[in-house]
Design a protein around this motif. Structure first.
Motif, PDB file in Angstrom:
ATOM      1  N   VAL A  35       0.531  -1.825  -0.089  1.00  0.00           N
ATOM      2  CA  VAL A  35      -0.201  -0.168  -0.231  1.00  0.00           C
ATOM      3  C   VAL A  35       0.691   1.224  -0.016  1.00  0.00           C
ATOM      4  CG1 VAL A  35      -1.981   1.891   1.658  1.00  0.00           C
ATOM      5  CG2 VAL A  35      -1.991  -0.804   1.306  1.00  0.00           C
ATOM      6  N   ALA A  36       0.801   2.076  -0.993  1.00  0.00           N
ATOM      7  CA  ALA A  36       1.157   3.649  -1.196  1.00  0.00           C
ATOM      8  C   ALA A  36       0.192   4.710  -0.619  1.00  0.00           C
ATOM      9  CB  ALA A  36       1.835   3.914  -2.242  1.00  0.00           C
ATOM     10  N   ILE A  37       1.013   5.364   0.255  1.00  0.00           N
ATOM     11  CA  ILE A  37       0.620   6.203   1.089  1.00  0.00           C
ATOM     12  C   ILE A  37       0.457   7.798   0.585  1.00  0.00           C
ATOM     13  CG2 ILE A  37      -0.168   7.813   3.328  1.00  0.00           C
ATOM     14  CD1 ILE A  37      -1.389   4.826   3.558  1.00  0.00           C
ATOM     15  N   LEU A  38      -0.582   8.369  -0.744  1.00  0.00           N
ATOM     16  CA  LEU A  38       0.582  10.009  -0.794  1.00  0.00           C
ATOM     17  C   LEU A  38      -0.382  11.093  -0.457  1.00  0.00           C
ATOM     18  CD1 LEU A  38      -0.376   8.295  -4.695  1.00  0.00           C
ATOM     19  CD2 LEU A  38       1.619   8.285  -3.667  1.00  0.00           C
ATOM     20  N   GLY A  39       0.156  12.091  -0.559  1.00  0.00           N
ATOM     21  CA  GLY A  39      -0.555  12.876  -0.171  1.00  0.00           C
ATOM     22  C   GLY A  39       0.979  14.201  -0.236  1.00  0.00           C
ATOM     23  N   PRO A  40       0.152  15.092  -0.963  1.00  0.00           N
ATOM     24  CA  PRO A  40       0.990  16.776  -0.231  1.00  0.00           C
ATOM     25  C   PRO A  40       1.617  16.790   1.040  1.00  0.00           C
ATOM     26  CG  PRO A  40      -0.254  16.853  -0.436  1.00  0.00           C
ATOM     27  CD  PRO A  40      -1.345  16.416  -0.318  1.00  0.00           C
ATOM     28  N   SER A  41       3.235  17.484   1.134  1.00  0.00           N
ATOM     29  CA  SER A  41       3.405  17.807   2.590  1.00  0.00           C
ATOM     30  C   SER A  41       2.504  18.770   3.102  1.00  0.00           C
ATOM     31  CB  SER A  41       4.487  18.698   1.595  1.00  0.00           C
ATOM     32  OG  SER A  41       6.074  18.301   1.416  1.00  0.00           O
ATOM     33  N   GLY A  42       2.517  17.627   5.040  1.00  0.00           N
ATOM     34  CA  GLY A  42       1.448  18.671   5.366  1.00  0.00           C
ATOM     35  C   GLY A  42      -0.264  17.764   5.745  1.00  0.00           C
ATOM     36  N   SER A  43       0.193  16.897   4.833  1.00  0.00           N
ATOM     37  CA  SER A  43      -1.587  15.766   4.466  1.00  0.00           C
ATOM     38  C   SER A  43      -1.395  15.056   5.738  1.00  0.00           C
ATOM     39  CB  SER A  43      -1.541  15.498   3.153  1.00  0.00           C
ATOM     40  OG  SER A  43       0.369  13.692   3.370  1.00  0.00           O
ATOM     41  N   GLY A  44      -0.646  14.647   6.541  1.00  0.00           N
ATOM     42  CA  GLY A  44      -0.523  13.525   7.449  1.00  0.00           C
ATOM     43  C   GLY A  44      -0.181  12.089   7.312  1.00  0.00           C
ATOM     44  N   LYS A  45       0.655  12.165   5.653  1.00  0.00           N
ATOM     45  CA  LYS A  45       1.412  10.636   6.011  1.00  0.00           C
ATOM     46  C   LYS A  45       2.571  10.429   6.751  1.00  0.00           C
ATOM     47  CE  LYS A  45       3.895  12.187   2.512  1.00  0.00           C
ATOM     48  NZ  LYS A  45       3.739  13.707   2.112  1.00  0.00           N
ATOM     49  N   SER A  46       3.327  11.441   7.089  1.00  0.00           N
ATOM     50  CA  SER A  46       4.110  11.088   8.586  1.00  0.00           C
ATOM     51  C   SER A  46       3.141  10.959   9.337  1.00  0.00           C
ATOM     52  CB  SER A  46       5.252  12.856   8.330  1.00  0.00           C
ATOM     53  OG  SER A  46       5.860  12.203   7.434  1.00  0.00           O
ATOM     54  N   THR A  47       2.545  11.829  10.247  1.00  0.00           N
ATOM     55  CA  THR A  47       1.948  11.005  11.310  1.00  0.00           C
ATOM     56  C   THR A  47       1.231  10.070  11.178  1.00  0.00           C
ATOM     57  OG1 THR A  47       1.709  13.405  11.486  1.00  0.00           O
ATOM     58  CG2 THR A  47      -0.108  11.953  12.314  1.00  0.00           C
ATOM     59  N   LEU A  48       0.475   9.485   9.803  1.00  0.00           N
ATOM     60  CA  LEU A  48       0.238   8.254   9.896  1.00  0.00           C
ATOM     61  C   LEU A  48       1.021   7.410  10.287  1.00  0.00           C
ATOM     62  CD1 LEU A  48      -2.162   6.054   8.886  1.00  0.00           C
ATOM     63  CD2 LEU A  48      -1.782   6.813   6.853  1.00  0.00           C
ATOM     64  N   LEU A  49       1.941   7.268   9.644  1.00  0.00           N
ATOM     65  CA  LEU A  49       3.400   6.504   9.991  1.00  0.00           C
ATOM     66  C   LEU A  49       4.308   6.187  11.047  1.00  0.00           C
ATOM     67  CD1 LEU A  49       5.231   4.408   7.862  1.00  0.00           C
ATOM     68  CD2 LEU A  49       6.906   6.678   7.804  1.00  0.00           C
ATOM     69  N   ASN A  50       3.960   7.674  11.614  1.00  0.00           N
ATOM     70  CA  ASN A  50       4.485   7.402  12.917  1.00  0.00           C
ATOM     71  C   ASN A  50       3.486   6.732  14.561  1.00  0.00           C
ATOM     72  OD1 ASN A  50       6.699   8.207  12.586  1.00  0.00           O
ATOM     73  ND2 ASN A  50       5.820  10.104  12.763  1.00  0.00           N
ATOM     74  N   LEU A  51       2.504   7.069  13.933  1.00  0.00           N
ATOM     75  CA  LEU A  51       1.074   5.631  14.702  1.00  0.00           C
ATOM     76  C   LEU A  51       1.351   4.430  14.749  1.00  0.00           C
ATOM     77  CD1 LEU A  51      -1.767   8.242  14.211  1.00  0.00           C
ATOM     78  CD2 LEU A  51      -0.274   8.030  16.502  1.00  0.00           C
ATOM     79  N   ILE A  52       1.788   4.009  12.926  1.00  0.00           N
ATOM     80  CA  ILE A  52       1.756   2.638  13.136  1.00  0.00           C
ATOM     81  C   ILE A  52       2.899   2.656  12.923  1.00  0.00           C
ATOM     82  CG2 ILE A  52       2.177   0.914  10.745  1.00  0.00           C
ATOM     83  CD1 ILE A  52       0.236   3.195   8.318  1.00  0.00           C
ATOM     84  N   ALA A  53       3.804   3.146  13.647  1.00  0.00           N
ATOM     85  CA  ALA A  53       5.038   2.709  14.031  1.00  0.00           C
ATOM     86  C   ALA A  53       5.092   2.452  15.291  1.00  0.00           C
ATOM     87  CB  ALA A  53       6.244   3.259  13.057  1.00  0.00           C
ATOM     88  N   GLY A  54       4.465   2.999  16.177  1.00  0.00           N
ATOM     89  CA  GLY A  54       4.404   3.086  17.100  1.00  0.00           C
ATOM     90  C   GLY A  54       5.119   3.762  17.835  1.00  0.00           C
ATOM     91  N   LEU A  55       5.640   5.207  17.204  1.00  0.00           N
ATOM     92  CA  LEU A  55       6.336   6.514  17.444  1.00  0.00           C
ATOM     93  C   LEU A  55       5.714   7.608  17.943  1.00  0.00           C
ATOM     94  CD1 LEU A  55       8.575   6.642  14.886  1.00  0.00           C
ATOM     95  CD2 LEU A  55       9.318   5.246  17.048  1.00  0.00           C
ATOM     96  N   ASP A  56       4.367   7.400  17.586  1.00  0.00           N
ATOM     97  CA  ASP A  56       3.252   7.953  18.374  1.00  0.00           C
ATOM     98  C   ASP A  56       2.314   7.641  18.976  1.00  0.00           C
ATOM     99  OD1 ASP A  56       2.087  10.675  18.967  1.00  0.00           O
ATOM    100  OD2 ASP A  56       2.341  11.665  16.102  1.00  0.00           O
ATOM    101  N   ARG A  57       1.020   8.520  19.139  1.00  0.00           N
ATOM    102  CA  ARG A  57      -0.079   7.916  19.624  1.00  0.00           C
ATOM    103  C   ARG A  57      -1.700   8.971  19.577  1.00  0.00           C
ATOM    104  NH1 ARG A  57       0.284   6.071  26.285  1.00  0.00           N
ATOM    105  NH2 ARG A  57       1.779   4.794  25.503  1.00  0.00           N
ATOM    106  N   PRO A  58      -2.117   7.907  19.247  1.00  0.00           N
ATOM    107  CA  PRO A  58      -3.578   9.004  19.050  1.00  0.00           C
ATOM    108  C   PRO A  58      -4.168   9.114  19.719  1.00  0.00           C
ATOM    109  CG  PRO A  58      -3.900   6.502  18.619  1.00  0.00           C
ATOM    110  CD  PRO A  58      -2.314   6.941  18.715  1.00  0.00           C
TER     111      PRO A  58
END
Length: 234
Positions: A35-58
């Motif tokens: 699965v590819a997560i696409l979007g411009p800068s600031g779209s939430g891609k890195s936030t989504l990745l960090n939540l899946i990786a357990g580097l951040d919490r919702p």
């Protein structure tokens, strides 16, 4: 029906009083999907990745990966989860320059308590399968960008993770090296590896993923699946 490899339910992440970085996101990714997560800068891609990786919490909602409620883990639990369940590949490789190639690859297994001999055998097999075994005793700084990314993939696969996360894996590479990494991701997918690729590059997504999820302003605005080519079926 198979249990999802990744399941987010009504996930929101706020960092301040402004608009949320991710808003009420619900999605499910099956084992073996690329699965590819696409979007411009600031779209939430890195936030989504960090939540899946357990580097951040919702701030709200639930994140479950391979049966683990990632949003409920404490700091130590998150570290174990990443060690045991997640392989991560970054734009700038994140290899340790003072360790040889094979020692970089072995490191995750050492942290998980794998016996030294078994870990080095596994590392050697991965380096061989990825075409960089001849560089096992070299230091990362002597390798090309494409070779360093292959070493980074070997390290990410060392503990046989349920999920491979790739964050702009060709962003720092020239065209030829980027094409090598694209082929590598395709091969891993064909072997059944679950992959989530975060990128702003549509061409990379089209080359490596059979499903694209597009984010804009923290919201999923498109979720498209295309047919799997015969050569890329599991």
């Amino acid at each position: 029906m198979n249990t999802p490899a990744i399941e987010l339910r009504s996930v929101t992440r706020r960092y301040d009083d402004g608009p949320p970085a991710l808003h009420e996101t619900t999605l499910s990714i099956a084992p073996g999907e690329a699965v590819a997560i696409l979007g411009p800068s600031g779209s939430g891609k890195s936030t989504l990745l960090n939540l899946i990786a357990g580097l951040d919490r919702p701030s709200g909602g639930t994140v479950t990966v391979d049966g683990v409620r990632v949003d409920k883990l404490n700091e130590a639990g998150s570290a174990r989860y990443r060690r045991d369940k997640i392989g991560m590949v970054f734009q700038f490789f994140n290899l340790l320059d003072d360790l040889t190639v094979i020692d970089n690859v072995v490191l995750p297994a050492q942290l998980s308590g794998t016996a030294r001999g078994a870990a080095r055998r596994r590392a050697g097999q991965l380096l061989d399968s990825l075409g960089v075994a001849r560089h096992a005793a070299a230091y990362p700084g002597r390798l090309s960008g494409g070779e360093r990314q292959r070493v980074a993939v070997a390290r990410a696969l060392m503990n046989r993770p349920a999920l491979l996360l790739a964050d702009e894996p060709t962003g720092a590479l020239d065209t030829a090296s980027g094409a090598e990494v694209k082929r590598l991701l395709n091969d891993l997918h064909a072997d059944g590896q679950t992959i989530v690729l975060v990128t702003h590059d549509l061409a990379l997504a089209q080359a490596c993923a059979t499903r694209t999820i597009r984010l804009v302003d923290g919201r999923v605005v498109a979720d498209d699946t295309r047919a799997v080519a015969a050569g890329r079926a599991r």
